[in-house]
Design an enzyme around this catalytic site. Structure first.
Site, PDB file in Angstrom:
ATOM      1  N   HIS A 160     -13.101  -8.690 -10.255  1.00  0.00           N
ATOM      2  CA  HIS A 160     -13.012  -7.924 -11.603  1.00  0.00           C
ATOM      3  C   HIS A 160     -14.294  -8.419 -12.233  1.00  0.00           C
ATOM      4  O   HIS A 160     -14.211  -9.451 -12.700  1.00  0.00           O
ATOM      5  CB  HIS A 160     -11.955  -8.604 -12.223  1.00  0.00           C
ATOM      6  CG  HIS A 160     -10.457  -7.982 -11.799  1.00  0.00           C
ATOM      7  ND1 HIS A 160     -10.049  -6.783 -11.851  1.00  0.00           N
ATOM      8  CD2 HIS A 160      -9.662  -8.710 -10.949  1.00  0.00           C
ATOM      9  CE1 HIS A 160      -8.927  -6.732 -11.299  1.00  0.00           C
ATOM     10  NE2 HIS A 160      -8.389  -7.680 -10.773  1.00  0.00           N
ATOM     11  N   HIS A 206     -11.775  -3.703  -4.430  1.00  0.00           N
ATOM     12  CA  HIS A 206     -10.724  -4.263  -3.696  1.00  0.00           C
ATOM     13  C   HIS A 206     -11.234  -4.010  -2.001  1.00  0.00           C
ATOM     14  O   HIS A 206     -11.597  -3.029  -1.762  1.00  0.00           O
ATOM     15  CB  HIS A 206      -9.489  -3.813  -3.932  1.00  0.00           C
ATOM     16  CG  HIS A 206      -8.579  -4.002  -2.720  1.00  0.00           C
ATOM     17  ND1 HIS A 206      -8.352  -2.980  -1.873  1.00  0.00           N
ATOM     18  CD2 HIS A 206      -7.759  -4.927  -2.427  1.00  0.00           C
ATOM     19  CE1 HIS A 206      -7.284  -3.460  -0.982  1.00  0.00           C
ATOM     20  NE2 HIS A 206      -6.871  -4.457  -1.325  1.00  0.00           N
ATOM     21  N   ARG A 262      -7.065  -6.843   8.278  1.00  0.00           N
ATOM     22  CA  ARG A 262      -6.109  -7.658   8.747  1.00  0.00           C
ATOM     23  C   ARG A 262      -5.685  -7.401  10.051  1.00  0.00           C
ATOM     24  O   ARG A 262      -6.121  -6.247  10.685  1.00  0.00           O
ATOM     25  CB  ARG A 262      -5.035  -7.494   7.525  1.00  0.00           C
ATOM     26  CG  ARG A 262      -4.287  -6.121   7.597  1.00  0.00           C
ATOM     27  CD  ARG A 262      -3.286  -5.735   6.419  1.00  0.00           C
ATOM     28  NE  ARG A 262      -2.778  -4.452   6.399  1.00  0.00           N
ATOM     29  CZ  ARG A 262      -3.310  -3.498   5.921  1.00  0.00           C
ATOM     30  NH1 ARG A 262      -4.382  -4.030   4.745  1.00  0.00           N
ATOM     31  NH2 ARG A 262      -2.866  -2.430   5.706  1.00  0.00           N
ATOM     32  N   HIS A 293       4.046   7.035 -10.451  1.00  0.00           N
ATOM     33  CA  HIS A 293       4.770   7.058 -11.731  1.00  0.00           C
ATOM     34  C   HIS A 293       3.813   7.384 -12.862  1.00  0.00           C
ATOM     35  O   HIS A 293       4.173   7.890 -13.993  1.00  0.00           O
ATOM     36  CB  HIS A 293       5.381   5.672 -11.879  1.00  0.00           C
ATOM     37  CG  HIS A 293       4.458   4.684 -12.253  1.00  0.00           C
ATOM     38  ND1 HIS A 293       4.311   3.670 -11.152  1.00  0.00           N
ATOM     39  CD2 HIS A 293       3.883   4.082 -13.297  1.00  0.00           C
ATOM     40  CE1 HIS A 293       3.544   2.726 -11.616  1.00  0.00           C
ATOM     41  NE2 HIS A 293       3.174   2.944 -13.048  1.00  0.00           N
TER      42      HIS A 293
END
Length: 306
Positions: free
Chosen positions: A102, A112, A116, A181
């Site tokens: 940030h 970001h 993994r 949303h």
């Protein structure tokens, strides 16, 4: 599976620890003021731990968190077995590097990345394993030059692995980092892949490394171009407002966050991805013909940048 191509957990772990160190060194050098604190931790149950590195209140980065974790357990959480019922009853190990940067200046995008590895084992059965990860960019004030550079490096990371690889994982990223949303993209995308185990461990591991190694090449030139640009109080306010979308996505949809919390992971390390300062504002209106409106109407729409 080729018996000579069995998963090498030690090689993956060594790469991830090295990647964390290299990324932190590059970001601290770019910031020039602050360095990363190093916080090693162990899970209370004794089944794993990690290294959390955080840079705060720098000249360039308001907060940069780069986390390595390696955890194990005898039973997987519901988030993992819901769409993979064959994993039920298996022991597991999960390891990765995850980071969120940030910046202070709203002209620099938030970024970001994570890479993994997951493996689940059961006596007398073949292990189930895969790689996942990617990186994505979240601008507050869009810039075509930055978007083209980001996606050009994304494409370069994929080129040794097939002509369709970039397009496949670019589309997956656009689909994944979508705030349902809000009916909005989180940013301009990049790469996202998961459940990667073909064509075998060696090639899958090589692809994961390529994604990890290209992150700094994708992000630092954008930081260097934008870090000295002037900005207004109003632009800073808009940055803080848009950071709220980051919070919403991470707490509602992000697989890594949900997996970490459901497996009893270290909360401080899992939630270091959240911005240190954020504004939530009721029903904010975005003026027509503004730079802010262009972010919504132009940059936060999936498109082919390269």
């Amino acid at each position: 599976m080729n018996s000579k191509d069995q998963p090498n957990i030690h090689a993956v772990k060594a790469y991830l620890i090295s990647l964390q160190k290299n990324i932190c060194n590059a970001l601290a050098k770019e910031d020039g003021k602050e360095d990363f604190i190093i916080d090693g931790w162990q899970r209370e149950a004794g089944n794993g731990g990690g290294i959390t590195r955080v840079l705060s209140n720098g000249d360039v980065f308001e907060q940069a968190g780069v986390n390595f974790s390696h955890v194990s357990g005898d039973e997987l959480p519901a988030s993992a077995t819901a769409h993979r019922p064959e994993l039920a009853g298996r022991q597991f190990q999960a390891m990765g590097v995850s980071l969120v940067i940030h910046p202070k200046n709203p002209k620099i995008p938030t970024s970001h990345a994570n890479v993994r590895f997951f493996i689940a084992t059961k006596e007398n059965e073949e292990p189930v394993w895969w790689f996942g990860g990617g990186f994505d960019l979240t601008p507050y004030y869009g810039n075509d030059e930055d978007c083209i550079h980001w996606h050009s490096v994304s494409k370069k990371a994929c080129e040794p692995f097939g002509n369709d690889t970039y397009k496949k994982y670019k589309t997956w990223c656009d689909d994944y980092f979508y705030i349902k949303h809000r009916d909005e993209q989180r940013g301009i995308g990049g790469l996202f892949f998961d459940d990667l185990n073909e064509p075998g461990f060696t090639n899958s591991f090589a692809f994961m490394q390529s994604v990890g190694d290209h992150y700094i090449d994708a992000y630092l030139p954008i930081v260097q171009r934008r870090k000295n640009e002037n900005y207004t109080k109003e632009q800073r306010d808009f940055q803080l407002y848009r950071r709220g979308r980051y919070v919403e996505f991470n707490l509602v949809y992000d697989r890594g966050t949900l997996f970490g919390l459901q497996t009893g992971g270290r909360t401080e390390s899992i939630l270091m991805s959240l911005p240190p300062v954020v504004h939530f504002e009721y029903n904010r209106s975005i003026p027509e013909n503004s730079e802010e409106k262009k972010l919504y109407d132009y940059y936060l729409k999936p498109k082919d940048w390269v």
